[in-house]
Design a protein around this motif. Structure first.
Motif: not given
Length: 146
Positions: A119-146
């Motif tokens: 619920x806030x702008x900034x940098x975060x990380x999401x966990x993505x499970x591509x396979x039962x053995x392959x899970x990655x941390x995916x960084x993303x950024x939330x930016x306010x619209x102008x």
């Protein structure tokens, strides 16, 4: 009660796992919903044979998932959202991350993305499970619209 899972069950296990659950959970939910069946000795032998035959094919699937993980890490995700200062009007969920990945050229089903509600702008990380053995941390950024 020991059961063999027919499908992936969140917070319990993946397909073809042998799990031990309480009797009521197994009898009243997992078996009637078609998520599992009883793990008898003959069913365990059949499962072992199936897993042995499938191991070779599984190796290729894992390698494909690892290759996809490398391409996902290269994508820079910026999600634009309406905000008043740092606080968002609404929230960002796994649906928004899946849409941002689709715009980047990679279609990932939203049920495999775990990010929580932001619920806030900034940098975060999401966990993505591509396979039962392959899970990655995916960084993303939330930016306010102008």
């Amino acid at each position: 009660m020991e059961l063999i899972l027919k499908k992936d069950v969140q917070n319990l296990g993946f397909k073809d796992d042998v799990v031990s659950v309480k009797n009521g959970y197994g009898r009243n939910f997992l078996i009637p919903q078609g998520h599992a069946h009883l793990a008898t000795s003959s069913a365990k032998k059949v499962l072992a044979e199936n897993l042995k035959q499938r191991a070779h094919k599984e190796e290729k699937v894992v390698n494909d998932a690892k290759a996809l993980a490398e391409t996902l890490k290269a994508i820079e995700i910026k999600i634009f959202a309406k905000a008043g200062g740092e606080k968002l009007f609404g929230s960002i969920t796994n649906i928004d991350i899946a849409e941002a990945l689709a715009k980047g050229g990679q279609v990932i089903d939203r049920k495999f993305i775990t990010s929580g509600i932001v619920k806030r702008t900034g940098k975060y990380a999401a966990s993505v499970r591509l396979h039962r053995d392959v899970v990655i941390e995916l960084p993303y950024e939330i930016v306010a619209e102008k």
